[in-house]
Design a protein around this motif. Structure first.
Motif, PDB file in Angstrom:
ATOM      1  N   THR A 151      60.145  24.303  44.366  1.00 29.61           N
ATOM      2  CA  THR A 151      60.495  23.274  45.338  1.00 29.61           C
ATOM      3  C   THR A 151      61.206  22.104  44.665  1.00 29.61           C
ATOM      4  O   THR A 151      61.070  21.885  43.469  1.00 29.61           O
ATOM      5  N   ILE A 154      58.699  22.171  54.805  1.00 35.33           N
ATOM      6  CA  ILE A 154      58.469  22.796  53.501  1.00 35.33           C
ATOM      7  C   ILE A 154      57.302  22.056  52.859  1.00 35.33           C
ATOM      8  O   ILE A 154      57.338  20.838  52.698  1.00 35.33           O
ATOM      9  N   SER A 160      56.226  27.480  52.198  1.00 31.44           N
ATOM     10  CA  SER A 160      56.251  27.027  50.809  1.00 31.44           C
ATOM     11  C   SER A 160      57.210  27.919  50.042  1.00 31.44           C
ATOM     12  O   SER A 160      57.230  29.136  50.251  1.00 31.44           O
ATOM     13  N   TYR A 161      58.002  27.309  49.190  1.00 32.10           N
ATOM     14  CA  TYR A 161      58.883  28.046  48.279  1.00 32.10           C
ATOM     15  C   TYR A 161      58.188  28.191  46.938  1.00 32.10           C
ATOM     16  O   TYR A 161      57.362  27.338  46.566  1.00 32.10           O
ATOM     17  N   LYS A 165      54.040  21.815  49.870  1.00 34.48           N
ATOM     18  CA  LYS A 165      53.556  22.227  48.547  1.00 34.48           C
ATOM     19  C   LYS A 165      52.558  23.362  48.731  1.00 34.48           C
ATOM     20  O   LYS A 165      52.574  24.329  47.988  1.00 34.48           O
TER      21      LYS A 165
END
Length: 150
Positions: free
Chosen positions: A78, A11, A74-75, A13
Motif C-alpha cells: 500500500t 483501501i 487491502s493490497y 491496512k
C-alpha cells in the motif's frame, strides 16, 4: 446508454477490521464471496506489479440489494503517503443519515473510531433542524453523520 452506480471503495491496512467496524456501527452486511484477486489482469488494471487484493463488499444501510456496496479491500503493498483530511483533494467522506447522531458517534468511538469536529445543530429552511458531525473510522476515513428533524 445504461449507467448505474455500483460501489465506493476503501483501501484499508486491515480490511477485516475495517469491515467489522462498518458492520458493527452501521449494520452493513457482507456480500459473498470474499475477494482474493491477483494476476496479470490485475497488474495491468492497477498499474502495480504483482498486485494482490483481498477484501469484501458490504451492503449499505437502506439498500438491502447487492448494489450499491461499500467495497473494503487491502493490497499486499500500500501507499500510505496520501493523508486523509476533510478539505483534502479527492474523496472526502462517506455520509450516513441516522436517527441519533450523538448515539452513532458514541458507537463509532466505542468501536475505535474518532471525532473530527464538533457535533452541531443548525436551522434549515422550512423549519427543519439538521444535526451533523464528522467522525473517523478505525483507519482515519472520514464519515459524516446527519439527521433531520421537522
Amino acid at each position: 446508454m445504461k449507467i448505474k452506480y455500483v460501489h465506493t471503495n476503501i483501501i484499508a491496512k486491515d480490511w477485516k477490521k475495517v469491515s467489522q467496524f462498518y458492520q458493527h456501527v452501521f449494520g452493513c452486511k457482507p456480500v459473498p464471496p470474499e475477494r482474493n484477486l491477483s494476476g496479470e489482469w490485475l497488474d495491468k488494471l492497477t498499474g502495480i506489479d504483482n498486485a494482490h487484493v483481498t477484501g469484501e463488499h458490504l451492503t449499505l444501510p437502506g439498500y438491502e440489494e447487492f448494489h450499491p456496496t461499500l467495497e473494503i479491500f487491502s493490497y499486499n503493498n500500500t501507499d500510505s503517503s496520501n493523508p486523509k483530511a476533510i478539505n483534502g483533494i479527492g474523496l472526502s467522506h462517506l455520509a450516513f443519515e441516522v436517527d441519533d447522531v450523538a448515539l452513532v458517534l458514541e458507537k463509532i468511538i466505542e468501536e475505535g473510531g474518532g471525532q473530527v469536529g464538533e457535533l452541531i445543530k443548525t436551522k434549515y429552511p422550512n423549519n427543519v433542524t439538521a444535526t451533523f458531525v464528522y467522525a473517523k473510522d478505525i483507519e482515519g476515513n472520514i464519515i459524516e453523520l446527519q439527521s433531520w428533524e421537522k
